[in-house]
Scaffold this motif. Sequence first.
Motif, PDB file in Angstrom:
ATOM      1  N   ALA A 158       0.820  -1.203   0.000  1.00 20.40           N
ATOM      2  CA  ALA A 158       0.000   0.000   0.000  1.00 20.40           C
ATOM      3  C   ALA A 158       0.860   1.260   0.000  1.00 20.40           C
ATOM      4  O   ALA A 158       0.559   2.247  -0.691  1.00 20.40           O
ATOM      5  CB  ALA A 158      -0.934  -0.006   1.206  1.00 20.40           C
ATOM      6  N   MET A 159       1.942   1.263   0.774  1.00 24.37           N
ATOM      7  CA  MET A 159       2.829   2.425   0.813  1.00 24.37           C
ATOM      8  C   MET A 159       3.507   2.653  -0.531  1.00 24.37           C
ATOM      9  O   MET A 159       3.618   3.801  -0.998  1.00 24.37           O
ATOM     10  CB  MET A 159       3.883   2.229   1.898  1.00 24.37           C
ATOM     11  CG  MET A 159       3.393   2.501   3.310  1.00 24.37           C
ATOM     12  SD  MET A 159       3.077   4.263   3.623  1.00 24.37           S
ATOM     13  CE  MET A 159       4.743   4.920   3.585  1.00 24.37           C
ATOM     14  N   LEU A 160       3.955   1.589  -1.181  1.00 23.94           N
ATOM     15  CA  LEU A 160       4.598   1.742  -2.488  1.00 23.94           C
ATOM     16  C   LEU A 160       3.623   2.310  -3.518  1.00 23.94           C
ATOM     17  O   LEU A 160       4.000   3.136  -4.362  1.00 23.94           O
ATOM     18  CB  LEU A 160       5.136   0.389  -2.959  1.00 23.94           C
ATOM     19  CG  LEU A 160       6.366  -0.140  -2.224  1.00 23.94           C
ATOM     20  CD1 LEU A 160       6.743  -1.526  -2.730  1.00 23.94           C
ATOM     21  CD2 LEU A 160       7.541   0.814  -2.390  1.00 23.94           C
ATOM     22  N   GLU A 178      10.870  14.571   4.038  1.00 22.26           N
ATOM     23  CA  GLU A 178      10.443  13.224   3.662  1.00 22.26           C
ATOM     24  C   GLU A 178       9.621  12.562   4.763  1.00 22.26           C
ATOM     25  O   GLU A 178       8.657  11.851   4.483  1.00 22.26           O
ATOM     26  CB  GLU A 178      11.670  12.364   3.354  1.00 22.26           C
ATOM     27  CG  GLU A 178      12.246  12.577   1.966  1.00 22.26           C
ATOM     28  CD  GLU A 178      11.279  12.136   0.882  1.00 22.26           C
ATOM     29  OE1 GLU A 178      10.737  11.024   0.960  1.00 22.26           O
ATOM     30  OE2 GLU A 178      11.057  12.935  -0.039  1.00 22.26           O
ATOM     31  N   ARG A 179       9.990  12.800   6.017  1.00 21.72           N
ATOM     32  CA  ARG A 179       9.255  12.190   7.122  1.00 21.72           C
ATOM     33  C   ARG A 179       7.803  12.667   7.133  1.00 21.72           C
ATOM     34  O   ARG A 179       6.884  11.883   7.392  1.00 21.72           O
ATOM     35  CB  ARG A 179       9.946  12.523   8.442  1.00 21.72           C
ATOM     36  CG  ARG A 179       9.408  11.759   9.638  1.00 21.72           C
ATOM     37  CD  ARG A 179      10.229  12.070  10.871  1.00 21.72           C
ATOM     38  NE  ARG A 179      11.626  11.742  10.669  1.00 21.72           N
ATOM     39  CZ  ARG A 179      12.141  10.522  10.877  1.00 21.72           C
ATOM     40  NH1 ARG A 179      11.357   9.544  11.281  1.00 21.72           N
ATOM     41  NH2 ARG A 179      13.421  10.295  10.694  1.00 21.72           N
ATOM     42  N   ILE A 180       7.585  13.943   6.842  1.00 18.37           N
ATOM     43  CA  ILE A 180       6.221  14.479   6.799  1.00 18.37           C
ATOM     44  C   ILE A 180       5.463  13.884   5.616  1.00 18.37           C
ATOM     45  O   ILE A 180       4.274  13.545   5.720  1.00 18.37           O
ATOM     46  CB  ILE A 180       6.257  16.017   6.709  1.00 18.37           C
ATOM     47  CG1 ILE A 180       6.886  16.595   7.985  1.00 18.37           C
ATOM     48  CG2 ILE A 180       4.863  16.586   6.496  1.00 18.37           C
ATOM     49  CD1 ILE A 180       7.034  18.094   7.961  1.00 18.37           C
ATOM     50  N   VAL A 181       6.139  13.739   4.489  1.00 21.02           N
ATOM     51  CA  VAL A 181       5.503  13.147   3.308  1.00 21.02           C
ATOM     52  C   VAL A 181       5.081  11.710   3.603  1.00 21.02           C
ATOM     53  O   VAL A 181       3.977  11.287   3.260  1.00 21.02           O
ATOM     54  CB  VAL A 181       6.454  13.194   2.095  1.00 21.02           C
ATOM     55  CG1 VAL A 181       5.858  12.427   0.918  1.00 21.02           C
ATOM     56  CG2 VAL A 181       6.737  14.631   1.703  1.00 21.02           C
ATOM     57  N   TRP A 182       5.952  10.956   4.267  1.00 17.94           N
ATOM     58  CA  TRP A 182       5.659   9.556   4.541  1.00 17.94           C
ATOM     59  C   TRP A 182       4.474   9.405   5.482  1.00 17.94           C
ATOM     60  O   TRP A 182       3.541   8.657   5.190  1.00 17.94           O
ATOM     61  CB  TRP A 182       6.882   8.871   5.163  1.00 17.94           C
ATOM     62  CG  TRP A 182       8.057   8.768   4.261  1.00 17.94           C
ATOM     63  CD1 TRP A 182       8.050   8.773   2.892  1.00 17.94           C
ATOM     64  CD2 TRP A 182       9.422   8.671   4.653  1.00 17.94           C
ATOM     65  NE1 TRP A 182       9.325   8.687   2.403  1.00 17.94           N
ATOM     66  CE2 TRP A 182      10.195   8.615   3.453  1.00 17.94           C
ATOM     67  CE3 TRP A 182      10.093   8.627   5.877  1.00 17.94           C
ATOM     68  CZ2 TRP A 182      11.594   8.508   3.483  1.00 17.94           C
ATOM     69  CZ3 TRP A 182      11.467   8.515   5.895  1.00 17.94           C
ATOM     70  CH2 TRP A 182      12.212   8.463   4.708  1.00 17.94           C
ATOM     71  N   LEU A 187       1.017   7.598   4.558  1.00 15.27           N
ATOM     72  CA  LEU A 187       0.538   6.568   5.476  1.00 15.27           C
ATOM     73  C   LEU A 187      -0.964   6.656   5.704  1.00 15.27           C
ATOM     74  O   LEU A 187      -1.637   5.629   5.830  1.00 15.27           O
ATOM     75  CB  LEU A 187       1.273   6.679   6.811  1.00 15.27           C
ATOM     76  CG  LEU A 187       0.906   5.634   7.866  1.00 15.27           C
ATOM     77  CD1 LEU A 187       1.187   4.227   7.349  1.00 15.27           C
ATOM     78  CD2 LEU A 187       1.664   5.881   9.160  1.00 15.27           C
ATOM     79  N   ARG A 188      -1.506   7.863   5.755  1.00 19.45           N
ATOM     80  CA  ARG A 188      -2.933   8.004   6.021  1.00 19.45           C
ATOM     81  C   ARG A 188      -3.783   7.308   4.973  1.00 19.45           C
ATOM     82  O   ARG A 188      -4.833   6.742   5.284  1.00 19.45           O
ATOM     83  CB  ARG A 188      -3.293   9.487   6.084  1.00 19.45           C
ATOM     84  CG  ARG A 188      -4.749   9.723   6.435  1.00 19.45           C
ATOM     85  CD  ARG A 188      -5.031  11.194   6.624  1.00 19.45           C
ATOM     86  NE  ARG A 188      -6.433  11.409   6.983  1.00 19.45           N
ATOM     87  CZ  ARG A 188      -6.957  12.601   7.211  1.00 19.45           C
ATOM     88  NH1 ARG A 188      -6.207  13.687   7.136  1.00 19.45           N
ATOM     89  NH2 ARG A 188      -8.238  12.705   7.528  1.00 19.45           N
ATOM     90  N   PRO A 193      -6.281  -0.133   3.324  1.00 19.28           N
ATOM     91  CA  PRO A 193      -6.313  -1.587   3.097  1.00 19.28           C
ATOM     92  C   PRO A 193      -5.715  -2.379   4.252  1.00 19.28           C
ATOM     93  O   PRO A 193      -6.097  -3.531   4.480  1.00 19.28           O
ATOM     94  CB  PRO A 193      -5.487  -1.769   1.814  1.00 19.28           C
ATOM     95  CG  PRO A 193      -4.658  -0.541   1.703  1.00 19.28           C
ATOM     96  CD  PRO A 193      -5.466   0.549   2.300  1.00 19.28           C
ATOM     97  N   VAL A 194      -4.810  -1.764   5.000  1.00 18.58           N
ATOM     98  CA  VAL A 194      -4.229  -2.450   6.160  1.00 18.58           C
ATOM     99  C   VAL A 194      -5.298  -2.679   7.218  1.00 18.58           C
ATOM    100  O   VAL A 194      -5.366  -3.750   7.839  1.00 18.58           O
ATOM    101  CB  VAL A 194      -3.052  -1.634   6.734  1.00 18.58           C
ATOM    102  CG1 VAL A 194      -2.496  -2.312   7.983  1.00 18.58           C
ATOM    103  CG2 VAL A 194      -1.957  -1.477   5.688  1.00 18.58           C
TER     104      VAL A 194
END
Length: 269
Positions: A158-160, A178-182, A187-188, A193-194
């Motif tokens: 899902a992340m990819l 990048e941490r904020i983007v991730w 992630l939201r 699907p998780v």
Amino acid sequence: DQVANVRRALGLDRPLAIQYLDWLSKVVRADLGNSLVSGRPVMDDLVLQLPRTVELMVSALWIAVLIGIPTGILAAIRRGRATDLVVSSLGLLGLSVPGFVVGTLMALVLGVYLRWLPISGYVPFDEDPAHHLKLLVMPSLALGLSMAGVVMRMTRSAMLEVLGEDYVRTARAKGLAERIVWYRHALRNAVIPVVSVVGVQAGTLLGGTVIIEFIFNWPGLSSLLIRGIFQRDAPLVQGVILLISGAFILINLVVDVVNGRLDPRIRYG
């Protein structure tokens, strides 16, 4: 004469449709009948055993989520590197090795050789909290580690998929870290699907802990179901299956509601 009396007492001498309607009317009143072996009301046994299975299930889910989601995120952001290879290999190992194998090895190593944890049994929490938690560790880990592989691979996929979307590229183009983007943007959306996978796994655990409960002598719903099957206790088996089926439907409903909260497109679709 004894057989005829028993059939009459159980209502088995009436037409099948009448038996079913009578059983359904009792179910609506939370009357699942009495056990053919012990004579106890089936509902009393279910009320006693259900919290134990729920406790084991919730503990295993927490372990799976706490391990699977962070490692899935790590594998996605390190795609193609050594970290991704190691994490994906461990996730594949978790998917391949059955929970009862993990449980047996844990009981052998942690319980027999190292003597860190008690091998099996059950003690109510209010009698001895520390010993209760020690008895809960190994069956929870045996179930949770197997599920963590499923959660990890779903999180990674899902992340990819999300990291390749236009809005993620736009966030990066704005100069966001990048941490904020991730975590804030990717992630939201990847977690939807998780959540669905975790919900399905939770429903499966209600009736899928049979061997784990047997290995660690944990008196939950699955062990109750097995006992009813071996003893041919039809009211007990019916009650357990009815409870597991209803809980599975309820869990899927909760998952749909949570997904609607996470994704407005589902809510207003």
